[in-house]
Design a protein around this motif. Structure first.
Motif, PDB file in Angstrom:
ATOM      1  N   ASP A 230       0.841  -0.887   0.053  1.00 29.88           N
ATOM      2  CA  ASP A 230      -0.135   0.030  -0.291  1.00 29.88           C
ATOM      3  C   ASP A 230       0.742   1.273   0.327  1.00 29.88           C
ATOM      4  N   TYR A 231       2.198   0.806   0.252  1.00 30.24           N
ATOM      5  CA  TYR A 231       3.190   2.614   0.560  1.00 30.24           C
ATOM      6  C   TYR A 231       3.436   2.855  -1.159  1.00 30.24           C
ATOM      7  N   GLN A 232       2.876   4.777  -1.163  1.00 29.50           N
ATOM      8  CA  GLN A 232       2.889   5.059  -2.251  1.00 29.50           C
ATOM      9  C   GLN A 232       4.037   5.470  -2.740  1.00 29.50           C
ATOM     10  N   GLY A 233       5.507   5.240  -2.644  1.00 35.55           N
ATOM     11  CA  GLY A 233       6.404   5.613  -2.409  1.00 35.55           C
ATOM     12  C   GLY A 233       6.914   4.766  -3.487  1.00 35.55           C
ATOM     13  N   ALA A 234       8.862   4.788  -4.230  1.00 35.46           N
ATOM     14  CA  ALA A 234       9.821   4.218  -4.509  1.00 35.46           C
ATOM     15  C   ALA A 234       9.919   3.677  -3.392  1.00 35.46           C
ATOM     16  N   ILE A 235      10.473   2.042  -4.015  1.00 37.69           N
ATOM     17  CA  ILE A 235      11.182   0.903  -3.220  1.00 37.69           C
ATOM     18  C   ILE A 235      12.148  -0.160  -4.297  1.00 37.69           C
ATOM     19  N   VAL A 236      13.645   0.188  -3.392  1.00 35.33           N
ATOM     20  CA  VAL A 236      14.202  -0.617  -3.506  1.00 35.33           C
ATOM     21  C   VAL A 236      14.352  -0.943  -2.911  1.00 35.33           C
ATOM     22  N   VAL A 237      15.121  -2.525  -3.126  1.00 34.64           N
ATOM     23  CA  VAL A 237      14.877  -4.139  -2.104  1.00 34.64           C
ATOM     24  C   VAL A 237      15.960  -4.772  -2.007  1.00 34.64           C
ATOM     25  N   VAL A 238      16.733  -5.370  -1.331  1.00 31.38           N
ATOM     26  CA  VAL A 238      17.224  -6.474  -1.583  1.00 31.38           C
ATOM     27  C   VAL A 238      17.154  -7.434  -0.497  1.00 31.38           C
ATOM     28  N   SER A 239      16.817  -8.930  -0.449  1.00 30.86           N
ATOM     29  CA  SER A 239      15.763 -10.109  -0.248  1.00 30.86           C
ATOM     30  C   SER A 239      15.879 -11.478  -0.163  1.00 30.86           C
ATOM     31  N   HIS A 240      16.338 -12.171   0.518  1.00 31.10           N
ATOM     32  CA  HIS A 240      16.344 -13.594  -0.099  1.00 31.10           C
ATOM     33  C   HIS A 240      14.863 -14.360   0.409  1.00 31.10           C
TER      34      HIS A 240
END
Length: 630
Positions: free
Chosen positions: A475-485
């Protein structure tokens, strides 16, 4: 079989669970789930005979070989491959007996021990240990490094490899993916699926549990109950039970509304058909998942960012690395409002370095980075857990962000992260890793960022908190950059993947299943593959000699690569110096025409030399990779 009959376990005066009765049979793969502190690790201690039940009986055959991951690693000079081989204790015992027989010149015993070694595949032990290390991310060169030269995270990988090396009847794994990257998680998942013994697994990784397990033991409300099927099957059965509770129904509907809005937004934005279909299927599953988490103690969301400039952040021709070492070259990246980017790539490829540059914790070696004036970054990384003020409380931490807020409002906010009652006033120091991670996430949410940079945000988080985080991120309206296993998180909150590999950052046109195929193809070309010994008669001494000869033959290729790297660095420095000269306003005065022409000509020469040097560097890397995979 492992037989639990009317088991009760207590921690102090608190009952973890009581009247637990179930039987685990040979070859079953059982996932243990429940909130942190529910008693999962205590059950493991029971199987390891480190703990006895307060009530009831636990029985298992006396001759079972039980393997588990050691929590400590001695600072030994022993090589990594020898340390891992120690996991096969029967092999080591036979090797010692054989050595004693050889010393005593006892021919009959020598023959007997050689036959026993052959029976337990002792002559292939070095190859087995090497394959385990390779799968967990160790290069051939690292196999020979002493254990005490590795960091804590890599030592935990060594402990995991040592446990896998044991030819066990029962294998206990407690959060084995915590110190792994996605590549190693996928490899371990495949290995465990083929494991012939009984597996007991504690994990907060939904995809990992789903793929491996065929039974789930869930601990909640002082009960430990066994369910048939994988984690998704368990969720459906639990959801049916919980959805009948009227008090939970409204929360369930609220979460499903969040999920549906995200599905709708994704369908509108998706441009890649294959990835779109994969993501839509995954998101539709979230409706069932939501039902299984209606009684979660976590309930929070990201507020709408106040400003959303476009673009938020950009990198142009950025080289990223440390000191003289460039890890990623010529990165071009623009992050706009609404972007949801997942970074893929092996450990050490540069994913975390890229996020650090975006978060302004590192500067690019070359190139430019531009951030909007209204940019507000929320950055999560594991090292931030150690930067909390350990003598202060969760309430104090949030108060530092907003001196004007009332204690009541801050308590309500912290309650969404399950910091309630006296917990909000307790010092952070004794908190578990999961509690500290939740507090860092709470601080991040409170600051209302318009760009989230998340580096392994789910480490230490249990399944309930991971679910709450994924719902909030949807539901977040900003931008996301994610590293995840955590592949479930990646599937749930990203709609675009970038692959960080071979010194480049490029769009990855596919989903996580395509990435797994890509990894398999890379393994075929990878320098880490270790061939089986040509014959069992090759001794360890002879194998080391062959390895040494192989490395000696590759030395000219290593030298050529080093020379190429030095040339690239040299021309990069010259290029930066000339660019600084060209940026001087005085150079463009009438009297400086001749010098301007000279500098521009020299700049063209250096640019060409740099381009040639970079091509030579890439060719040297390719030649070395080909030689190592031969």
């Amino acid at each position: 079989m492992l037989n639990f009959k009317n088991i009760a376990l207590r921690r102090g005066v608190r009952v973890l669970f009581a009247n637990a009765s179930f039987t685990l049979h040979k070859g079953q793969k059982v996932g243990f789930t429940g909130a942190n502190g529910a008693g999962k690790s205590s059950l493991f201690a029971l199987v390891k005979n480190e703990l006895h039940p307060d009530e009831g009986d636990f029985t298992m055959p006396p001759d079972l070989e039980v393997a588990h991951v050691a929590q400590e690693t001695s600072a030994t000079e022993q090589s990594a491959i020898d340390y891992v081989t120690d996991g096969d204790q029967e092999l080591r015992r036979l090797q010692q007996q054989l050595s004693a027989a050889e010393h005593a010149n006892d021919g009959l015993k020598i023959a007997e021990y050689h036959a026993l070694l052959d029976t337990i595949d002792g002559y292939t032990a070095a190859a087995r240990a090497s394959r385990l290390l390779n799968g967990l991310g160790f290069s051939t060169e690292k196999e020979q490094r002493p254990v005490n030269s590795f960091s804590g995270g890599w030592r935990m990988r060594l402990n995991l490899a040592q446990a896998l090396m044991c030819r066990s009847d029962v294998l206990l794994l407690d959060e084995p993916t915590n110190h792994l990257d996605l590549d190693a998680v996928i490899w371990l998942q495949d290995w465990l699926c083929k494991y012939p013994g009984t597996l007991l697994l504690i994990s907060h990784d939904r995809d990992f549990l789903d793929t491996i397990t065929d039974h789930i033991v869930h601990i909640e409300q002082n009960k430990a109950e066994i369910y048939t099927g994988n984690y998704s099957d368990f969720e459906k059965m639990r959801a049916e039970k919980l959805s009948q509770q009227q008090s939970a129904y409204q929360k369930q509907q609220r979460e499903m509304a969040h999920i549906q809005s995200f599905i709708t937004r994704f369908k509108a934005q998706a441009t890649k058909a294959r990835q779109a279909q994969s993501r839509i299927k995954a998101l539709e599953r979230m409706e069932v998942i939501a039902m299984a988490h209606v009684d979660s103690p976590f309930d929070f969301s990201f507020p709408k960012p106040e400003k959303m400039p476009n673009p938020l952040l950009s990198l142009d021709k950025a080289d990223i690395g440390y000191g003289q070492t460039c890890i990623i070259k010529q990165v071009g990246l623009t992050i706009s409002p609404g972007d949801r980017i997942g970074l893929l790539g092996s450990n050490g490829a540069g994913k975390s370095s890229l996020i650090k540059v975006l978060a302004d914790e590192m500067h690019p070696l070359t190139g430019t980075k531009r951030g909007a004036d209204a940019l507000r970054i929320g950055y999560f990384a594991q090292h931030q857990l150690e930067q909390l003020h350990t003598d202060e409380s969760p309430l104090w931490h949030v108060q530092q962000l907003d001196k004007q807020a009332t204690e009541k409002d801050l308590r309500n906010f912290l309650g969404g992260f399950d910091f309630r009652g006296d917990k909000v006033l307790e010092p952070v120091k004794p908190f578990s890793g999961g509690e500290k991670a939740r507090l860092v996430l709470a601080l991040l949410v409170y600051q209302n960022p318009n760009l989230l940079l998340l580096d392994e945000p789910t480490n230490h988080l249990d399944l309930e908190m991971r679910h709450a985080l994924s719902v909030a991120l949807q539901d977040y309206q900003g931008a996301i950059v994610v590293v995840s296993h955590d592949r479930h998180l990646l599937r749930s909150v990203t709609d675009k993947f970038l692959l960080v590999a071979h010194g480049k950052v490029q769009p990855f046109d596919g989903d996580l299943d395509d990435y797994r195929v890509w990894l398999t193809e890379q393994k075929k070309l990878d320098n880490k593959s270790v061939a089986e010994p040509a014959a069992q008669s090759v001794s360890r001494k002879d194998q080391r000699k062959l390895d040494a000869e192989h490395r000696l033959k590759q030395k000219p290729l290593y030298d050529a690569l080093k020379k190429a790297e030095q040339a690239v660095e040299k021309y990069h420095q010259e290029q930066r110096q000339l660019e600084q000269q060209l940026a001087e306003p005085s150079l463009y005065e009438e009297s400086e025409k001749a010098r301007l022409k000279q500098v521009m000509a020299l700049k063209m020469q250096v640019d060409k030399a740099l381009n040639d040097a970079e091509e030579a560097w890439m060719e040297a890397e390719d030649r070395l990779a080909s030689a190592q995979s031969a």
